[in-house]
Every structure is written in C-alpha cells, then in structure tokens.
Design a protein around this motif. Structure first.
Motif, PDB file in Angstrom:
ATOM      1  N   TYR A 281       0.688  -1.259  -0.167  1.00 51.59           N
ATOM      2  CA  TYR A 281       0.158  -0.163  -0.073  1.00 51.59           C
ATOM      3  C   TYR A 281       0.955   1.073  -0.164  1.00 51.59           C
ATOM      4  O   TYR A 281       0.615   2.201  -0.485  1.00 51.59           O
ATOM      5  CB  TYR A 281      -1.406   0.301   1.128  1.00 51.59           C
ATOM      6  N   ALA A 282       1.833   1.442   1.293  1.00 46.53           N
ATOM      7  CA  ALA A 282       2.619   2.394   0.983  1.00 46.53           C
ATOM      8  C   ALA A 282       3.332   2.757  -0.609  1.00 46.53           C
ATOM      9  O   ALA A 282       3.951   4.128  -0.437  1.00 46.53           O
ATOM     10  CB  ALA A 282       4.075   2.666   2.139  1.00 46.53           C
ATOM     11  N   MET A 283       3.457   1.092  -0.912  1.00 46.60           N
ATOM     12  CA  MET A 283       4.537   2.092  -2.417  1.00 46.60           C
ATOM     13  C   MET A 283       4.252   1.669  -3.657  1.00 46.60           C
ATOM     14  O   MET A 283       4.466   2.645  -4.930  1.00 46.60           O
ATOM     15  CB  MET A 283       5.462   0.539  -2.479  1.00 46.60           C
ATOM     16  N   GLU A 284       2.586   1.135  -3.682  1.00 47.19           N
ATOM     17  CA  GLU A 284       1.653   1.025  -4.998  1.00 47.19           C
ATOM     18  C   GLU A 284       1.143   2.505  -4.998  1.00 47.19           C
ATOM     19  O   GLU A 284       0.393   1.961  -6.076  1.00 47.19           O
ATOM     20  CB  GLU A 284       1.851  -0.439  -5.218  1.00 47.19           C
ATOM     21  N   THR A 285       0.086   2.342  -4.109  1.00 49.17           N
ATOM     22  CA  THR A 285      -0.941   3.592  -4.442  1.00 49.17           C
ATOM     23  C   THR A 285      -0.584   4.707  -4.923  1.00 49.17           C
ATOM     24  O   THR A 285       0.181   5.208  -4.578  1.00 49.17           O
ATOM     25  CB  THR A 285      -1.500   3.081  -2.382  1.00 49.17           C
ATOM     26  N   ASN A 302       0.963   7.574   6.701  1.00 47.76           N
ATOM     27  CA  ASN A 302      -0.556   7.357   6.834  1.00 47.76           C
ATOM     28  C   ASN A 302      -0.400   5.491   5.521  1.00 47.76           C
ATOM     29  O   ASN A 302      -1.278   5.048   5.951  1.00 47.76           O
ATOM     30  CB  ASN A 302      -0.486   8.215   5.195  1.00 47.76           C
ATOM     31  N   ALA A 303       0.778   5.320   5.656  1.00 49.58           N
ATOM     32  CA  ALA A 303      -0.143   4.014   4.747  1.00 49.58           C
ATOM     33  C   ALA A 303      -0.358   2.737   5.746  1.00 49.58           C
ATOM     34  O   ALA A 303      -0.926   1.664   5.051  1.00 49.58           O
ATOM     35  CB  ALA A 303       2.047   3.357   4.431  1.00 49.58           C
ATOM     36  N   VAL A 304       0.193   2.642   7.331  1.00 51.71           N
ATOM     37  CA  VAL A 304      -0.068   1.940   8.188  1.00 51.71           C
ATOM     38  C   VAL A 304      -2.240   2.869   8.191  1.00 51.71           C
ATOM     39  O   VAL A 304      -2.843   1.940   8.242  1.00 51.71           O
ATOM     40  CB  VAL A 304       0.587   2.471   9.635  1.00 51.71           C
ATOM     41  N   THR A 305      -2.185   3.435   8.147  1.00 49.23           N
ATOM     42  CA  THR A 305      -3.565   3.974   8.327  1.00 49.23           C
ATOM     43  C   THR A 305      -4.349   3.506   7.144  1.00 49.23           C
ATOM     44  O   THR A 305      -5.797   3.049   7.772  1.00 49.23           O
ATOM     45  CB  THR A 305      -3.830   5.611   8.626  1.00 49.23           C
ATOM     46  N   GLY A 306      -3.436   4.133   5.960  1.00 50.85           N
ATOM     47  CA  GLY A 306      -4.659   3.785   5.358  1.00 50.85           C
ATOM     48  C   GLY A 306      -4.925   2.441   4.911  1.00 50.85           C
ATOM     49  O   GLY A 306      -5.292   1.580   4.446  1.00 50.85           O
ATOM     50  N   TYR A 307      -3.380   1.176   5.522  1.00 44.75           N
ATOM     51  CA  TYR A 307      -4.452  -0.311   5.314  1.00 44.75           C
ATOM     52  C   TYR A 307      -5.304  -0.688   6.457  1.00 44.75           C
ATOM     53  O   TYR A 307      -6.154  -1.466   5.681  1.00 44.75           O
ATOM     54  CB  TYR A 307      -2.987  -0.879   5.650  1.00 44.75           C
ATOM     55  N   PHE A 308      -5.842  -0.230   7.534  1.00 42.79           N
ATOM     56  CA  PHE A 308      -6.199  -0.683   8.201  1.00 42.79           C
ATOM     57  C   PHE A 308      -7.986   0.051   7.589  1.00 42.79           C
ATOM     58  O   PHE A 308      -9.003   0.017   7.680  1.00 42.79           O
ATOM     59  CB  PHE A 308      -6.535   0.248   9.564  1.00 42.79           C
TER      60      PHE A 308
END
Length: 355
Positions: A281-285, A302-308
């Motif tokens: 998610y962090a690298m490709e979104t 933001n990648a951590v929050t975006g995952y959830f």
C-alpha cells in the motif's frame, strides 16, 4: 462480507445515508447535498424513538410446568429493569437498569448542532446497525489541516451511541485525508481524541461535553498540522518504511524480540503477510505518491492508517467502526505508528516499543 446495516422492513430501505459517494458497503441512500440534522435523521432511517418499558416474567408453577396449557398465567414484574423498545415496530433493543436514560436519535444530532451553533457543520454519513440498537454519525467541520502544498486533511467529528444498554455515548475527533479517505486516528500520547458520556447524564452535562469536544478538536488540529508538516519533510528509505510497519504491527513481546534480533525466519507467515500488504500500500497506491507522502515519514505513517481503512477486511460495519475509532486493533496500531513517527522525527531512529 456482512455489513450489519439495519434493514427497515417498514420502509424497505437500509438505515444509512451518505453524501455524494457510496460507502464501502454500497448500501443506503446517497444524497447530493449536505442535509440539515432534521433531514439527515430521515435519510438515515433514524426517525424513530425509543422508550423504556417494564419487564415481566411468568409464574410457571401455576400451569404445573405445562407450556401448552390454556390456564392464564399471572404476570410478575421484574423490578428495576426495563426493555428498550423501538416505538415504530416494537422491536426490543436491549435490557437496561432503572437509572438508564434513553438518548433519542434526534438528541445525538442536537449534540453536534450545539457545538457550532448549527453553522458550518456538515452531516456526511449516519446510520443504524443491527436492529437499530447502535447508531453512528459523522459530521465534517469547516476547517482543514494543510500538509505541504498539495495535501488537505478534512476534520471530522464522529459519534456513536446505543439503545441496548451497552456502552456510553462516544464522540471523537478524527482527521481524514481528502485524496484517499484515510481515517488518521492520531492523538498525542497524553491527549485523548474522544469523550464518553454516560446514559445517565442530563442535557446540561451533555452540552458541556459537546463544547469540551470542540476544544479537543481545535487543540489536536493545531498539533497535528505542526507534526504532519514536520514529518512530510523527513525523508526515509524503503528499508525504514518496512521497519516502521513491523514495529507498528508487532503483536507481542516475543515478535518484537525476534525483530530486534533480526530473526526474520522466526516471524509467522501471518505477520509477514500483513506487513507485506501495508508495504505494498505504501509503495504502490497512487495516493501515496504525492509530494507530502512519497518517501516521507508522513507517507509511511499514512500507509499504516490506509491499510486499516482501505485494505484490511472486517467482519462487518460495526467491527470496522470499533477497530478504527473505538479503541480497537486499528486504532491501537495507528497510535503506535504515530508514537514511532514522533520519536523518529525527534531522534532519527525508531524506538522499540510495544505500547
């Protein structure tokens, strides 16, 4: 996937509304303009009232234990306990004590209206779960948190309450990124982003808590804007992003010790897969490739929050709400990520922490 959004058989509609865009469960009414609180209640199917009714049991000895007898059985009142019942369809929502005060759905909207005098607040979603025993509302505040030159973060108030006797009225502040709709459950270590109000509280106390919440929101907004802008300038490598993800997602002391010792082969497949999903998610979104997120500490957080918010699967809507906003796993992990980023911004290295 189960959604747990209430379906009202009287209206043949799901009790949920959203402004302009469908929610992730794809149900409910979509409206084009932000409604007033009175309109939002109707759009969300929350225009019902709840009352406490006396509870009764039966004297089984008078029919000799025979449930099929035609003998009239005297009723026995259950003292100090009541059923909470929807008045529109007589559905029992829960059992409560004598001191429990029903907070009507219209009063929860009045709580938000009282915060800003009805000016500027925009009701974006609302709905009911289960049989209507739990309701939730999200309302957008007028101001934004600005990160860098290209990232605006909307400010929301979230409220949930129940009619079944379980849980307090909970109201919280949560910022959400416009570009990808990530709920950023961020609060500093010693500052909560929510308040809880007992169902025995009177109207005056609830109003006082409403003003307390807006004070919390203003304070957190200022603090978060400062922190996020600082993090957007801190550059980190892909390896460091992976380290943050592992430390934020670590479930227990044993896994943390294996990470510290570099024993990747001792880590479970489940844990590795979760970390891989977050890293992807962090690298490709696409929304992770903005000026403020790509290669920055803010982007890693933001990648951590975006995952959830956008990747992880949940049993139903209620489980997602609890996880993201009511002290569940997602909120705990994103808070841990926040604390890690705060330390990294100050010291240039990750702190090995469990809490």
């Amino acid at each position: 996937m189960a959604h747990n959004i209430h379906f009202n058989e009287l209206t043949a509609k799901h009790s949920f509304f959203s402004v302009k865009e469908k929610a992730w469960h794809g149900l409910g009414q979509i409206v084009s303009d932000y409604p007033s609180s009175a309109e939002a209640i109707k759009f969300a199917g929350l225009d019902f009232t709840v009352e406490k009714r006396k509870l009764f049991t039966f004297d089984s000895e008078n029919n000799n234990g025979n449930p099929d007898t035609d003998v009239i059985i005297p009723e026995i009142e259950v003292p100090d306990y009541f059923a909470t019942v929807r008045n529109d369809n007589d559905t029992v929502l829960g059992v409560v004590g004598k001191d429990y005060e029903v907070i009507q759905n219209r009063d929860t909207f009045s709580f938000f209206d009282a915060i800003v005098g009805g000016d500027g607040i925009q009701y974006e979603t609302a709905g009911a779960l289960g049989k209507g025993e739990r309701i939730f509302i999200t309302a957008k505040l007028p101001d934004y948190i600005k990160v860098g030159s290209d990232d605006l973060i909307e400010q929301y108030l979230f409220l949930t309450t129940s009619h079944d006797g379980f849980g307090s009225i909970t109201a919280a502040f949560t910022p959400i990124r416009i570009v990808c709709n990530n709920t950023l459950n961020a609060a500093f270590r010693n500052c909560s982003n929510c308040i809880k109000i007992r169902h025995t509280a009177n109207a005056k106390e609830r109003l006082e808590q409403a003003h307390k919440l807006i004070g919390i929101s203003n304070k957190l907004s200022e603090c978060l804007e400062t922190a996020f802008n600082q993090w957007a300038k801190v550059r980190i490598t892909d390896v460091q992003v992976k380290e943050l993800i592992q430390l934020a997602m670590v479930p227990n002391k044993e896994v943390l010790e294996n990470i510290q010792a570099g024993k990747d082969d001792e880590l479970s497949t489940v844990f590795k897969n979760v970390c891989d999903h977050v890293f992807t998610y962090a690298m490709e979104t696409s929304t992770q490739q903005t000026e403020t997120t790509k290669g920055s500490l803010f982007g890693a957080y933001n990648a951590v929050t975006g995952y959830f918010q956008n990747v992880r699967s949940y049993k139903n809507e209620e489980a997602k709400l609890k996880s993201l906003l009511l002290g569940g796993t997602a909120q705990l992990k994103t808070q841990k990520a926040f604390n890690l980023c705060e330390d990294f911004a100050a010291k240039g290295e990750w702190a090995f922490i469990l809490n």
